[in-house]
Design a protein around this motif. Structure first.
Motif, PDB file in Angstrom:
ATOM      1  N   SER A 156      77.711 -10.860  71.461  1.00 34.23           N
ATOM      2  CA  SER A 156      78.433 -11.989  70.866  1.00 34.23           C
ATOM      3  C   SER A 156      78.513 -13.140  71.850  1.00 34.23           C
ATOM      4  CB  SER A 156      79.856 -11.601  70.454  1.00 34.23           C
ATOM      5  OG  SER A 156      79.932 -10.259  70.140  1.00 34.23           O
ATOM      6  N   ALA A 201      75.168 -14.802  71.994  1.00 38.47           N
ATOM      7  CA  ALA A 201      74.920 -15.544  70.759  1.00 38.47           C
ATOM      8  C   ALA A 201      75.660 -16.875  70.809  1.00 38.47           C
ATOM      9  CB  ALA A 201      75.363 -14.728  69.551  1.00 38.47           C
ATOM     10  N   LEU A 231      67.509  -6.034  62.289  1.00 36.76           N
ATOM     11  CA  LEU A 231      66.909  -7.363  62.208  1.00 36.76           C
ATOM     12  C   LEU A 231      65.985  -7.470  61.002  1.00 36.76           C
ATOM     13  CD1 LEU A 231      66.596 -10.062  63.820  1.00 36.76           C
ATOM     14  CD2 LEU A 231      64.454  -9.126  64.635  1.00 36.76           C
ATOM     15  N   LEU A 245      67.966  -7.792  57.954  1.00 35.92           N
ATOM     16  CA  LEU A 245      68.581  -9.118  57.891  1.00 35.92           C
ATOM     17  C   LEU A 245      67.583 -10.168  57.425  1.00 35.92           C
ATOM     18  CD1 LEU A 245      71.367 -10.434  59.199  1.00 35.92           C
ATOM     19  CD2 LEU A 245      69.662 -11.528  60.606  1.00 35.92           C
ATOM     20  N   GLY A 272      68.432 -14.659  55.862  1.00 37.52           N
ATOM     21  CA  GLY A 272      67.105 -14.278  56.332  1.00 37.52           C
ATOM     22  C   GLY A 272      66.026 -14.957  55.505  1.00 37.52           C
ATOM     23  N   PHE A 323      71.933 -20.339  63.600  1.00 36.33           N
ATOM     24  CA  PHE A 323      71.985 -18.897  63.382  1.00 36.33           C
ATOM     25  C   PHE A 323      70.826 -18.205  64.094  1.00 36.33           C
ATOM     26  CE2 PHE A 323      70.871 -15.132  60.874  1.00 36.33           C
ATOM     27  CZ  PHE A 323      72.065 -14.437  60.951  1.00 36.33           C
ATOM     28  N   THR A 324      69.642 -18.807  63.986  1.00 39.08           N
ATOM     29  CA  THR A 324      68.468 -18.207  64.614  1.00 39.08           C
ATOM     30  C   THR A 324      68.629 -18.140  66.126  1.00 39.08           C
ATOM     31  OG1 THR A 324      67.178 -19.188  62.852  1.00 39.08           O
ATOM     32  CG2 THR A 324      65.971 -18.331  64.720  1.00 39.08           C
ATOM     33  N   LEU A 346      71.044 -15.369  66.888  1.00 40.44           N
ATOM     34  CA  LEU A 346      70.431 -14.057  66.698  1.00 40.44           C
ATOM     35  C   LEU A 346      69.501 -13.717  67.861  1.00 40.44           C
ATOM     36  CD1 LEU A 346      70.596 -12.032  64.414  1.00 40.44           C
ATOM     37  CD2 LEU A 346      68.546 -13.046  63.418  1.00 40.44           C
TER      38      LEU A 346
END
Ligand SMILES: Nc1ncnc2c1ncn2[C@@H]1O[C@H](COP(=O)(O)OP(=O)(O)O)[C@@H](O)[C@H]1O
Ligand SMILES: [Mg+2]
Lengths: 368, 332, 266
Positions: free
Chosen positions: B103, B106, B195, B198, B205, B231-232, B235
């Protein structure tokens, strides 16, 4: 067009001036020992490196991140020439126990032959140079360092041709690292220990004469009809090809010319510091040079020159700042770690002024 | 089996476990490249940040979980599954550390994207590239500044030990597998499955895939491009953080520049597999790991760090689109 | 003998045959039109001729020699020059330098001369300047020689592309929608200019243009592409009467009847 012969005259006058200044410097042995003199030589070497890279990254638009690799080639092979280091020839493979491994053995044999041809040339040249007086040997070392670096530029340039932008940056960085690892494994070149006792031949004259020559060559190249090809490659490769410009030739040429100057700079550097270590030519060193080109404004000869001066002085100033005892300790530590400042320069510059500090300076309106 | 075969299998295992780390980082490169068409130079440094995050929070978490388990003897005999992966409290500890670190990474990745890359969204690629180099250098030098340049010893989150195969039959004598390697394979596998689900099964996704396919159309169709990009990055950075933990458990000496080589090799892995292709990144990562370890074991080990670049150059010359990638031609 | 000939040329992008078994030829000094609805494959044909793409199948010959799949700069050296539909000038350069770049190919001096500019080099650079200025003069761009090419109005940029192509001294000039975005008077002017340079430099011209009035008025012969295939070829009168052509265009909500000014096809 009108200024045709002016550049030649400017070059000759500059070199004469440099010779005069060098003569003045030589009169004062204290000055030759001083830190200022050391920094001055550093500035000249930075100019050679940055202007050479400017041809590749700036004018031709091929983002190379491996300039220190070419510098390393020049530094080590140039020094080998001065120190009279010969290479022992490689043995071929042992041919016992054939079978399918014979393919590898043939390849290995071919490789050994190829390398030995180079070694033979190197060793013969070293043999020829031994009898020469100091400056003659040094001149040969410079030319040799420049040509071997140019050759490595050719070897890097050709396979990198298909690549652009990010890919090219990483592949050139990779070549930089490969060159470094090869030197670290080359016992005659001192392997990981590096080379010591390189004669102290570099002086004001050689450094600034070559700096002037670099600027002259790059300037005249890009301002001729012939050299507009470099800019065409940068601006639009497909349009350039369609106008009859051999983009391959120009890209390789940029790499070769840039590498040649990096090699000369490397030889000068080695004969200034008298000690070189392969670690000193890692990709961080390449980034140093790239920052000069970007700060000056890619494809801006004057700007890059100023940036080379500034960024050579900056670490020296920072080193002094780090010694100031009344400063908070963290500030002194930041000053000691110049990469923090360099990286911030890069980020802020790209966000606020991507054309570089001096972008738009020193060019005519509309000209490139 | 003769000893040379055992030796080979041993190196293969070591290579695959190193390759799993490369694969996790390569996934980050590939995903960001997919949505933004640019190589996030700073991605390798996320691995370093993950390691250091684990370095600082690891001891706390281990202390907490051990207390939870009533401070059992860590060297006690275990059976079955636990013999292979370690006692349950250290598994819990690992899971907690992974959650926290992933986290944090990220969040950090998204912050970098927001501050440095988003303002440059429509600028020339070279500008973004230089910024990314700057960000990478900044993280490294700040790392040296904050954590110190000297290597540190990563805390023992799981009690690592080698699993002896001779108990499973004479022919396996000499082959060892580390708990940390088993865990690396397990965690990497789980993350890959997650992944894949997702990217293939969820709405976000689908938006990522759409963005990779055609950014303009995607924006026109009302997809919130900034959100997807953010988001990418998150991730990818989370996977990078996980890679940092896993690699540090197996190779516990960590330093602020460790991300450079990991990042570069993982990049090579992404290109080898075909950049923009998730399965390719995994394949490339495993291949690079195995090739590297094999060169160390059977070839000139001093050339270890040059190997990945040699592979990169060969691949770009022979098959620039990578093993699983497709060639696209520029429209004129 | 024909100057350029395409023989069953096909190019495939993934599943799409952008150009499919197209054959046609252009004679020395001829002005041929290439028309077809948007996406028909006209630009792709240009890219095939100039070597930007290599054909999947088929032969392309220029002046009796095969050129298919050769590098673009080699093809340009043989005498084919082009303009681009989406203008591709060299954005960092002046008008003059844009054209000067195209003279690169004919330089007699190489890198060493570029470094040490002797009298011979000076003479050559002066000759190039004179040539470039003459071409710029013909296209009414001489006054803008030191302006950045991107600062020119759209129509002037299109003319500059033609000048740049002419500076390579071609025998065949490929013009991809050179009049796009121009108003009717500008178009007429441009077509006169094209006629003029065609005669002056004895050029063969292949012209892609959507304005039927213009095409029918200027071209001696017209080839029509639709979905990558050549559906017709002939004189303007024949094309106008060809039912296949009418169908292709009606299907695309436009007619091959003369339209004035901004055609609906782009
Ligand atoms: N490089 C390419 N890759 C994929 N498809 C292409 C490429 N170049 C052209 N096309 C496709 O080929 C078809 C013909 O395009 P084009 O030649 O530009 O048409 P026109 O110039 O007649 O309008 C179009 O469907 C276009 O999308
Ligand atoms: Mg078109």
């Amino acid at each position: 067009m009108k200024s045709f012969d002016r550049t030649k005259i400017v070059l000759l006058v500059t070199i004469a001036l440099v010779a005069l200044l060098a003569y003045v410097c030589n009169r004062s042995p204290e000055f030759l020992q001083s830190r200022i003199y050391d920094i001055l030589l550093g500035i000249g070497i930075s100019i050679i490196l940055a202007e050479g890279l400017n041809l590749v990254n700036g004018y031709t638009g091929q983002f190379s991140l491996g300039h220190a690799g070419f510098m390393a080639v020049g530094a080590f092979l140039g020094s080998a020439m001065s120190l009279g280091i010969a290479f022992p020839y490689l043995d071929g493979p042992t041919w016992a126990g054939a079978g399918w491994t014979v393919i590898f053995k043939v390849l290995q044999q071919g490789f050994a032959w190829l390398v030995n041809v180079f070694f033979w040339l190197h060793n013969s040249l070293v043999g020829l140079a031994t009898g020469l007086p100091g400056w003659g040997k040094f001149l040969i070392a410079l030319i040799y360092g420049g040509s071997t670096a140019a050759l490595s530029g050719l070897l890097v340039g050709v396979p990198s041709l298909r690549l652009k932008g990010d890919y090219l940056a990483i592949v050139t960085l990779g070549f930089n690292e490969i060159i470094r690892v090869i030197i670290q494994n080359a016992e005659p070149l001192g392997a990981q220990r590096g080379l010591t006792g390189v004669p102290s031949n570099t002086n004001f004259f050689w450094v600034f004469a070559f700096a002037a020559l670099t600027i002259y060559v790059v300037h005249n190249l890009v301002h001729s009809t012939y050299g507009r090809g470099f800019l065409a490659v940068r601006d639009d490769e497909i349009a350039a090809e369609s106008m009859g410009i051999n983009t391959t030739k120009y890209k390789v040429l940029a790499f070769v010319v840039g590498a040649a100057f990096a090699g000369i700079a490397g030889t000068l550097y080695a004969h200034q510091k008298q000690y070189i270590n392969p670690e000193g030519f890692n990709f961080i060193r390449s980034v140093d040079i790239v920052v000069m080109v970007i700060l000056g404004g890619m494809g801006n000869t004057v700007g890059v020159c100023i940036a080379a001066v500034l960024l050579t002085i900056l670490p020296e100033i920072l080193r002094d700042v780090a010694k100031l005892e009344w400063l908070p300790i963290w500030l002194r530590e930041v000053a000691e770690n110049r990469m923090i400042i360099y990286s911030l320069i890069l980020i802020i510059l790209m966000l606020a002024r991507p054309q570089g500090l001096f972008g738009g300076w020193g060019k005519k309106k509309g000209a490139a | 089996m003769d000893s040379s075969t055992i030796e080979f299998i041993q190196q293969l295992i070591n290579g695959l476990s190193l390759g799993a780390t490369y694969a996790l980082i390569a996934l980050g490169y590939t995903m960001v490249f997919g949505v933004l068409r640019f190589i996030n130079f700073a991605h390798g440094d996320i691995l370093m940040l993950g390691s250091f995050a684990g370095f600082y929070c690891g001891p706390w978490v281990t202390a907490f979980t051990r207390k939870l388990a009533g401070n059992p003897d860590p060297t006690r005999d275990l059976t079955g599954f636990q013999d292979w992966v370690g006692p349950w409290e250290s598994l819990l500890g690992l899971a907690l550390v992974l959650v926290v670190v992933m986290s944090a990474c990220a969040a950090f990745g998204m912050l970098v994207e927001f501050l440095c890359y988003r303002p440059l969204r429509n600028r020339p690629r070279i500008t973004v590239l230089i910024t990314a180099i700057g960000v990478s250098l900044f993280i490294e030098s700040m790392g040296q500044f904050i954590f110190g340049a000297a290597p540190r010893l990563f805390p023992e989150i799981i009690s690592d030990r080698s699993i002896d195969f001779s108990a499973h039959g004479e022919q396996w004598a000499g082959l060892t597998l580390l708990r940390s390697q088993v865990l690396t394979f397990l965690v990497t596998g789980l993350l890959l499955v997650a992944l894949t689900l997702l990217v293939k099964r969820t709405k976000i996704g689908m938006a990522m895939r759409a963005l990779a396919f055609n950014p303009t159309a995607c924006a026109l169709m009302g997809v919130n491009v900034s959100l997807i990009v953010s988001f990418t990055f998150g991730l990818g950075s989370a996977l990078g953080g996980a890679a940092g933990i896993l690699s540090s458990i197996e190779r516990p000496s960590i330093d602020p520049l460790m991300g450079v080589l990991f990042g570069l090799k993982a990049f090579v892995a992404a290109v080898l597999g075909g950049i923009g292709n998730l399965a390719g990144a995994v394949l490339g990562g495993l291949l690079i790991g195995v090739i590297e370890i094999m060169v160390v074991a059977y070839g000139p080990s001093t050339y270890r760090d040059a190997v990945a670049f040699a592979v990169l150059i060969v691949i770009l010359l022979l098959r620039p689109a990578g093993l699983l990638g497709k060639n696209v031609r520029e429209k004129v | 003998m024909s100057l350029l000939s395409l023989d069953n040329v096909t190019v495939q992008f993934g599943g799409l045959k952008a150009v499919s078994e197209v054959s046609f030829s252009i004679a020395e000094g001829e002005l041929v039109g290439l028309i077809g609805p948007n996406g028909a494959g006209k630009t792709t044909v240009f890219n095939l001729i100039t070597g930007v793409y290599a054909p999947t199948e088929g032969k392309i010959a220029f002046a009796g020699k095969a050129v298919a799949g050769k590098r673009p700069y080699l093809i340009t050296a043989r005498g084919i020059a082009r303009t681009f539909q989406n203008i591709r000038l060299f954005p960092s350069m002046t008008v003059f330098d844009n054209v000067r770049c195209a003279c690169n190919m004919h330089l007699k001096h190489g890198i060493s001369h570029a470094l040490w500019r002797g009298a011979k080099v000076a003479a050559e650079e002066a000759r190039i300047e004179a040539e470039v200025m003459e071409l710029l003069g013909i296209f009414d761009l001489a006054d803008d020689r030191d302006a950045n090419c991107k600062s020119l109005p759209y129509g002037a940029q299109r003319r500059l592309e033609i000048v740049r192509a002419l500076a390579t001294k071609p025998r065949l000039l490929l013009l991809d929608e050179p009049a796009a975005g121009m108003n009717p008077t500008e178009k007429v002017e441009l077509m006169k200019l094209i006629r003029f340079v065609q005669e002056k430099f004895a050029l063969a011209v292949l012209l892609v243009e959507h304005d039927m009035k213009v095409v029918m008025g200027i071209c001696e012969r017209i080839a029509v592409l639709d979905y990558g295939q050549k559906i017709a070829e002939g004189t303007p009168a024949e094309i106008r009467a060809n039912p296949k052509v009418i169908a292709a265009y009606l299907g695309k909500e436009a007619s091959p009847e003369p339209t004035v000014g901004g055609s609906s096809l782009h």
